[in-house]
Design a protein around this motif. Structure first.
Motif, PDB file in Angstrom:
ATOM      1  N   ASN A  78       1.077  -0.839   0.178  1.00  0.00           N
ATOM      2  CA  ASN A  78      -0.163   0.155   0.147  1.00  0.00           C
ATOM      3  C   ASN A  78       1.119   1.118   0.242  1.00  0.00           C
ATOM      4  O   ASN A  78       2.200   0.694   0.267  1.00  0.00           O
ATOM      5  CB  ASN A  78      -1.004  -0.213   1.028  1.00  0.00           C
ATOM      6  CG  ASN A  78      -1.780  -0.605   1.151  1.00  0.00           C
ATOM      7  OD1 ASN A  78      -2.453  -1.222  -0.160  1.00  0.00           O
ATOM      8  ND2 ASN A  78      -2.574  -1.430   2.190  1.00  0.00           N
ATOM      9  N   GLU A  79       0.389   2.416  -0.354  1.00  0.00           N
ATOM     10  CA  GLU A  79       1.115   3.809  -0.893  1.00  0.00           C
ATOM     11  C   GLU A  79       0.315   4.719   0.635  1.00  0.00           C
ATOM     12  O   GLU A  79      -0.369   4.787   1.082  1.00  0.00           O
ATOM     13  CB  GLU A  79       1.105   3.754  -2.119  1.00  0.00           C
ATOM     14  CG  GLU A  79       1.697   5.319  -2.611  1.00  0.00           C
ATOM     15  CD  GLU A  79       1.254   6.251  -3.722  1.00  0.00           C
ATOM     16  OE1 GLU A  79       1.635   7.115  -3.794  1.00  0.00           O
ATOM     17  OE2 GLU A  79       0.669   5.690  -4.310  1.00  0.00           O
ATOM     18  N   ILE A  80       1.533   5.579   0.762  1.00  0.00           N
ATOM     19  CA  ILE A  80       2.039   6.474   1.700  1.00  0.00           C
ATOM     20  C   ILE A  80       2.682   7.445   1.783  1.00  0.00           C
ATOM     21  O   ILE A  80       2.597   7.860   0.686  1.00  0.00           O
ATOM     22  CB  ILE A  80       3.037   5.556   2.911  1.00  0.00           C
ATOM     23  CG1 ILE A  80       3.856   5.667   2.976  1.00  0.00           C
ATOM     24  CG2 ILE A  80       2.217   4.031   4.368  1.00  0.00           C
ATOM     25  CD1 ILE A  80       4.964   5.128   3.955  1.00  0.00           C
ATOM     26  N   GLY A  81       1.768   8.533   2.489  1.00  0.00           N
ATOM     27  CA  GLY A  81       2.151   9.867   1.986  1.00  0.00           C
ATOM     28  C   GLY A  81       3.501  10.581   2.983  1.00  0.00           C
ATOM     29  O   GLY A  81       3.544   9.908   3.913  1.00  0.00           O
ATOM     30  N   ASP A  82       3.876  11.414   2.988  1.00  0.00           N
ATOM     31  CA  ASP A  82       4.485  12.340   3.861  1.00  0.00           C
ATOM     32  C   ASP A  82       4.458  12.757   4.948  1.00  0.00           C
ATOM     33  O   ASP A  82       5.407  12.127   5.699  1.00  0.00           O
ATOM     34  CB  ASP A  82       4.337  13.549   3.267  1.00  0.00           C
ATOM     35  CG  ASP A  82       5.163  14.049   1.584  1.00  0.00           C
ATOM     36  OD1 ASP A  82       5.360  13.204   0.919  1.00  0.00           O
ATOM     37  OD2 ASP A  82       5.288  15.297   1.714  1.00  0.00           O
ATOM     38  N   GLU A  83       2.500  12.770   6.168  1.00  0.00           N
ATOM     39  CA  GLU A  83       3.255  11.864   7.490  1.00  0.00           C
ATOM     40  C   GLU A  83       3.546  10.745   7.850  1.00  0.00           C
ATOM     41  O   GLU A  83       4.060  10.928   8.827  1.00  0.00           O
ATOM     42  CB  GLU A  83       1.725  12.982   8.033  1.00  0.00           C
ATOM     43  CG  GLU A  83       0.923  12.801   8.852  1.00  0.00           C
ATOM     44  CD  GLU A  83       0.025  12.430   9.181  1.00  0.00           C
ATOM     45  OE1 GLU A  83      -0.531  13.142  10.612  1.00  0.00           O
ATOM     46  OE2 GLU A  83      -0.921  13.758   8.205  1.00  0.00           O
ATOM     47  N   GLU A  84       2.893   9.876   7.437  1.00  0.00           N
ATOM     48  CA  GLU A  84       3.298   8.585   7.454  1.00  0.00           C
ATOM     49  C   GLU A  84       4.837   8.183   7.106  1.00  0.00           C
ATOM     50  O   GLU A  84       5.190   7.480   8.345  1.00  0.00           O
ATOM     51  CB  GLU A  84       2.319   7.685   6.972  1.00  0.00           C
ATOM     52  CG  GLU A  84       2.541   6.391   7.664  1.00  0.00           C
ATOM     53  CD  GLU A  84       1.565   4.885   6.746  1.00  0.00           C
ATOM     54  OE1 GLU A  84       1.651   3.742   7.247  1.00  0.00           O
ATOM     55  OE2 GLU A  84       0.894   5.288   6.309  1.00  0.00           O
ATOM     56  N   LEU A  85       5.249   8.755   6.027  1.00  0.00           N
ATOM     57  CA  LEU A  85       6.730   8.969   6.066  1.00  0.00           C
ATOM     58  C   LEU A  85       7.644   9.076   7.290  1.00  0.00           C
ATOM     59  O   LEU A  85       8.879   8.585   7.917  1.00  0.00           O
ATOM     60  CB  LEU A  85       6.948   9.012   4.778  1.00  0.00           C
ATOM     61  CG  LEU A  85       8.661   8.671   4.700  1.00  0.00           C
ATOM     62  CD1 LEU A  85       8.875   7.783   4.014  1.00  0.00           C
ATOM     63  CD2 LEU A  85       8.826   9.651   3.485  1.00  0.00           C
ATOM     64  N   LEU A  86       7.440  10.829   7.184  1.00  0.00           N
ATOM     65  CA  LEU A  86       8.280  10.919   8.825  1.00  0.00           C
ATOM     66  C   LEU A  86       7.949   9.880   9.774  1.00  0.00           C
ATOM     67  O   LEU A  86       8.520  10.173  10.498  1.00  0.00           O
ATOM     68  CB  LEU A  86       7.581  12.381   8.946  1.00  0.00           C
ATOM     69  CG  LEU A  86       8.143  12.969   7.498  1.00  0.00           C
ATOM     70  CD1 LEU A  86       7.401  14.746   8.110  1.00  0.00           C
ATOM     71  CD2 LEU A  86       9.374  13.081   7.136  1.00  0.00           C
ATOM     72  N   THR A  87       6.751   9.451   9.610  1.00  0.00           N
ATOM     73  CA  THR A  87       6.675   8.376  10.973  1.00  0.00           C
ATOM     74  C   THR A  87       6.945   7.196  11.341  1.00  0.00           C
ATOM     75  O   THR A  87       7.977   7.397  12.570  1.00  0.00           O
ATOM     76  CB  THR A  87       4.618   8.842  11.758  1.00  0.00           C
ATOM     77  OG1 THR A  87       4.230   9.917  11.675  1.00  0.00           O
ATOM     78  CG2 THR A  87       3.952   7.731  12.906  1.00  0.00           C
ATOM     79  N   LEU A  88       7.568   6.848  10.235  1.00  0.00           N
ATOM     80  CA  LEU A  88       7.955   5.506  10.091  1.00  0.00           C
ATOM     81  C   LEU A  88       9.771   5.616  10.323  1.00  0.00           C
ATOM     82  O   LEU A  88      10.557   4.804  11.317  1.00  0.00           O
ATOM     83  CB  LEU A  88       7.054   4.602   8.841  1.00  0.00           C
ATOM     84  CG  LEU A  88       6.052   4.048   9.422  1.00  0.00           C
ATOM     85  CD1 LEU A  88       5.489   3.574   8.480  1.00  0.00           C
ATOM     86  CD2 LEU A  88       5.252   3.562  10.150  1.00  0.00           C
ATOM     87  N   ALA A  89      10.155   6.331   9.354  1.00  0.00           N
ATOM     88  CA  ALA A  89      11.734   6.681   9.439  1.00  0.00           C
ATOM     89  C   ALA A  89      12.061   6.832  10.357  1.00  0.00           C
ATOM     90  O   ALA A  89      13.527   5.930  10.670  1.00  0.00           O
ATOM     91  CB  ALA A  89      11.579   8.022   8.679  1.00  0.00           C
TER      92      ALA A  89
END
Length: 275
Positions: free
Chosen positions: A78-89
């Protein structure tokens, strides 16, 4: 119904009876001439993770059951956006890899037989010689590799079987097995680069964007391999550097031009594109 069916098929879902694929028998004489040893190859496995999720090869062998003849379906993202990317990184349980703009492939080897499948479970066309040689040179007689085929190379990012069924093992352990199998390969089958710590993730992300890659994938190191696509979220995700949309071909341009005019569903004209 037809519209929804087409949408699901585009995402990798299939209907009907399971495919019974033909198999290509490959002579072991194809050898390992295209395999070279790379001294000092960088391993981007982060320190401190071994006790929690890293497993040794022998540990995996003790844990896993014997594989059967089933052809596993791929795990879809599934694709994610900027907000989730910054949370998981920042989370050390999430690994970063480059997302190559190729075609998904499951590469299945059983003795002298080598077969490849698309993400929908259908057998693909004949494989390039470099891929066949790399696969047959691997000492493991039976394996299933998951990856992306791009030109004459399979960029491998997971192994579902290496003599034993590894799907219930954590991804970090499967990745170690994959490096044991193809970590020094320089032709045909290569292992994707993996970033584990915060600095390495930032560097890989920046480099992938600068070099025009499609995006990056995020994979949970402690997760098992579960086929299919979850309704939302999941243990494997993708972040794309480019946005996509569905358009309608309004008309073909005349006078020998190889282009079409495009419009959105609401009639907004977007211009033309060469084909």
């Amino acid at each position: 119904y037809r519209s929804k069916l087409a949408e699901k098929r585009a995402k990798g879902y299939v209907t009907g009876e399971p495919v019974t694929p033909l198999e290509t028998t490959v002579s072991p004489e194809n050898g390992s001439s295209d395999l070279k040893s790379v001294s000092g190859q960088r391993r981007s496995f982060g320190p401190g993770q071994e006790n929690s999720i890293g497993e040794t090869i022998s540990g995996l062998a003790e844990k896993c059951s014997q594989a059967d003849d089933e052809i596993p379906r791929p795990m879809l993202l599934n694709e994610i956006g900027d907000e989730e990317l910054l949370t998981l990184a920042p989370d050390p349980d999430w690994l970063f890899q480059i997302k190559y703009d190729g075609d998904r492939i499951l590469l299945v080897k059983r003795g002298a037989s080598l077969t490849s499948y698309s993400r929908s479970g259908r057998q693909t066309s004949a494989l390039p010689k470099t891929i066949v040689q790399a696969a047959m040179a691997c000492p493991d007689q039976d394996f299933i590799i998951d990856g992306e085929i791009l030109g004459n190379t399979v960029w491998a990012f997971d192994v579902l079987r290496a003599g034993l069924d590894l799907r219930d093992s954590p991804y970090y352990g499967r990745l170690q097995v994959l490096h044991q199998m193809f970590g020094t390969s320089t032709s045909g089958i290569k292992v994707v680069e993996t970033a584990t710590d915060a600095d390495a993730k930032l560097e890989l992300f920046s480099r992938a964007r600068e070099t025009g890659e499609e995006g990056i994938t995020l994979k949970r190191a402690s997760a098992s391999y579960v086929a299919g696509r979850p309704n939302s979220g999941g243990n494997v995700l993708k972040y794309k550097f480019v946005a996509t949309c569905s358009v309608i071909v309004a008309r073909n341009n005349v006078k020998g031009k190889r282009s079409v005019d495009m419009v959105l569903a609401d009639g907004t004209e977007l211009g033309s594109v060469s084909i």
